[in-house]
Scaffold this active site. Sequence first.
Site, PDB file in Angstrom:
ATOM      1  N   LYS A 176      -0.105   4.648   4.808  1.00  0.00           N
ATOM      2  CA  LYS A 176      -0.944   3.677   5.522  1.00  0.00           C
ATOM      3  C   LYS A 176      -0.321   3.355   6.874  1.00  0.00           C
ATOM      4  O   LYS A 176       0.884   3.075   6.974  1.00  0.00           O
ATOM      5  CB  LYS A 176      -1.124   2.408   4.697  1.00  0.00           C
ATOM      6  CG  LYS A 176      -2.156   1.445   5.286  1.00  0.00           C
ATOM      7  CD  LYS A 176      -2.516   0.360   4.298  1.00  0.00           C
ATOM      8  CE  LYS A 176      -3.524  -0.623   4.879  1.00  0.00           C
ATOM      9  NZ  LYS A 176      -4.795   0.035   5.227  1.00  0.00           N
ATOM     10  N   HIS A 214       0.826  -1.198   0.000  1.00  0.00           N
ATOM     11  CA  HIS A 214       0.000   0.000   0.000  1.00  0.00           C
ATOM     12  C   HIS A 214       0.866   1.257   0.000  1.00  0.00           C
ATOM     13  O   HIS A 214       2.086   1.183   0.163  1.00  0.00           O
ATOM     14  CB  HIS A 214      -0.917   0.020   1.229  1.00  0.00           C
ATOM     15  CG  HIS A 214      -2.072  -0.924   1.133  1.00  0.00           C
ATOM     16  ND1 HIS A 214      -1.965  -2.261   1.436  1.00  0.00           N
ATOM     17  CD2 HIS A 214      -3.372  -0.728   0.757  1.00  0.00           C
ATOM     18  CE1 HIS A 214      -3.144  -2.842   1.262  1.00  0.00           C
ATOM     19  NE2 HIS A 214      -4.003  -1.937   0.847  1.00  0.00           N
TER      20      HIS A 214
END
Length: 262
Positions: free
Chosen positions: A152, A148
């Site tokens: 994050k 990601h």
Amino acid sequence: MNAQPLRIGIAGLNGRVGRLLAQEVPAAGAVLAGGTTRDGRRVDGIDCPVHADIADLAAQCDVVIDFTHVSTVAAHARALATAGTAWVLGTTGLSGAEQQAVDQAATRIAVVQAANFSPGVTLVTRLARQMAAVLPGSEYDAEILEMHHRQKVDAPSGTALAMGRAVADGRGIRLEDHIESGRDGHTGPRADGAIGFAALRGGQIVGEHSVIFTSSHEQISLTHRSFDRRVYATGAVRAAHWLRGHKAGLYDMEDVLGLPRD
């Protein structure tokens, strides 16, 4: 006589997904009935009533779509159940007590809860469960790899954990008893039957997930890549429309897609 357009509210109107939802709700023929922000201030470029209190929003809606923070889940569950407003919940990382609040709300209202509202992720997760049921853990090591964007804050991702839980369900075990995550240093050999996780972070990647089964003789990989967060917004709006007319209960994206139960 045609039914009135569905009135959808958005919890967390100024979030990344919230802003996309504000576009997707009217595009799907529904009414954007309002949203919440922490201070109740309006969001630039979004024309709808804004509230600071979820109860005020719930009173104006048929369904609330919620991609907020785990700390809000219990309060949202109580408010929506009291108002009788259906709930599409995409918040992940819930504790046992928070999940219990969702379960309790689902005795009074219809709830679609999912770690990921992408149809593709839903299908990959289902396939992972089916494959795990026929590929024994004693012969096939299961690993889940996710990557990601660099902002994050949690790992493994909620979607990765949902995929791992699907593998565990397919094998008739509890994920919590077999999870291996964050390997570092001299860890020793891989435990038999373990479900491993690896998390990568970098750039602005929306989301990549792979479920990998490896034996001594072969490897099978299931991979999903999201290119745009809009896929989560369109899936959540689809879930909101699906909820209309459904009785109280806890549902997921497999129900929304009409997939038969295993």
